[in-house]
Design an enzyme around this catalytic site. Structure first.
Site, short mmCIF file in Angstrom:
data_model
loop_
_atom_site.label_atom_id
_atom_site.label_comp_id
_atom_site.label_asym_id
_atom_site.label_seq_id
_atom_site.Cartn_x
_atom_site.Cartn_y
_atom_site.Cartn_z
N HIS A 23 15.76 6.24 19.56
CA HIS A 23 16.88 6.80 18.79
C HIS A 23 18.21 6.43 19.46
O HIS A 23 19.18 6.07 18.79
CB HIS A 23 16.80 8.33 18.71
N LYS A 47 7.46 18.48 7.93
CA LYS A 47 7.11 18.36 9.35
C LYS A 47 7.09 19.72 10.02
O LYS A 47 7.89 20.60 9.70
CB LYS A 47 8.14 17.47 10.07
N ARG A 96 11.24 0.52 13.08
CA ARG A 96 10.47 -0.17 14.13
C ARG A 96 9.44 -1.12 13.55
O ARG A 96 9.04 -2.09 14.17
CB ARG A 96 9.71 0.86 14.99
N SER A 134 8.93 9.84 18.84
CA SER A 134 8.88 11.27 19.16
C SER A 134 7.43 11.74 19.17
O SER A 134 7.04 12.59 19.98
CB SER A 134 9.65 12.07 18.11
O1 PNS Z 1 12.88 10.95 9.84
P1 PNS Z 1 12.87 12.36 9.32
O2 PNS Z 1 12.53 13.32 10.39
O3 PNS Z 1 12.00 12.54 8.14
O4 PNS Z 1 14.37 12.63 8.86
C1 PNS Z 1 14.71 13.82 8.23
C2 PNS Z 1 15.62 13.54 7.03
C3 PNS Z 1 16.05 14.87 6.46
C4 PNS Z 1 16.80 12.76 7.50
C5 PNS Z 1 14.82 12.71 5.98
O5 PNS Z 1 13.66 13.39 5.67
C6 PNS Z 1 15.65 12.41 4.73
O6 PNS Z 1 16.43 11.48 4.69
N1 PNS Z 1 15.43 13.23 3.67
C7 PNS Z 1 16.16 13.12 2.44
C8 PNS Z 1 16.06 14.43 1.69
C9 PNS Z 1 16.81 15.54 2.41
O7 PNS Z 1 18.02 15.60 2.45
N2 PNS Z 1 16.03 16.48 2.98
C10 PNS Z 1 16.58 17.60 3.73
C11 PNS Z 1 16.31 18.93 3.16
S1 PNS Z 1 14.92 19.14 2.09
#
Ligand code: PNS
Length: 167
Positions: A23, A47, A96, A134
């Protein structure tokens, strides 16, 4: 024709459970391209997190302490709403491999439907960081191998983790 560019402020979102050197690599490279970066800790409802928000936030903060144009924020709403609120014209995601790419494409389509004015950009990871994740860090911690976990984490992060886990 000269148009005003929107790419001076970007958001780098994720769960960061915890932030890794992968990251951080993406963040440093993005910070070299943009004036202002928001590193945003968000909640992915699919998650289950190992670390609470406070710990994830502290690790992210210590990780980017020396990058002057990065600010760490958190939010429990939608990514695009936060990006709009912060005035970010781009969402940046590190990738990646093809699995990351497939997942991030879905997120990009989803986010674009909600906010067509915000572009998602992908940045390939640097050499040697393709296996850093992670998930791997959490696995090593579950096994009690803090020394190996530390090699994948920003400086100082392992001390925060030790404290969080009472080690
Ligand atoms: O890589 P990650 O951990 O899935 O990243 C999290 C996040 C929120 C950045 C990703 O899931 C995303 O881009 N989601 C889009 C939808 C959104 O905004 N979700 C947040 C609340 S439901």
């Amino acid at each position: 024709m000269k148009t005003e560019k929107k790419l001076h402020r970007a958001i780098v979102p994720g769960s960061f459970d915890p932030m890794t050197l992968g990251h951080l690599d993406v963040l440093r490279r993005v910070a070299a391209l943009y004036d202002e970066i928001y590193l945003a800790l968000l909640i992915n409802p699919n998650k289950e997190y190992l670390f609470d928000l406070e710990t994830r936030f502290s690790i992210a903060q210590i990780g980017c302490a020396d990058i002057e144009n990065v600010r760490v924020v958190h939010d429990d709403g939608m990514l695009v709403d936060l990006a709009r609120k912060l005035g970010c014209g781009a969402i940046i995601k590190g990738v990646r491999n093809s699995t990351d790419f497939e997942y991030e494409m879905k997120m990009a389509f989803f986010n674009r439907e909600l906010a067509p004015e915000i572009e998602t950009l992908f940045l390939p990871c640097s050499d040697g960081l393709g296996e850093v994740s992670s998930t791997r860090v959490r696995c090593l911690l579950e096994k009690g191998d803090l020394a190996e976990a530390e090699k994948l984490l920003p400086n100082g992060a392992i001390d925060i983790i030790r404290k969080n886990r009472g080690l």
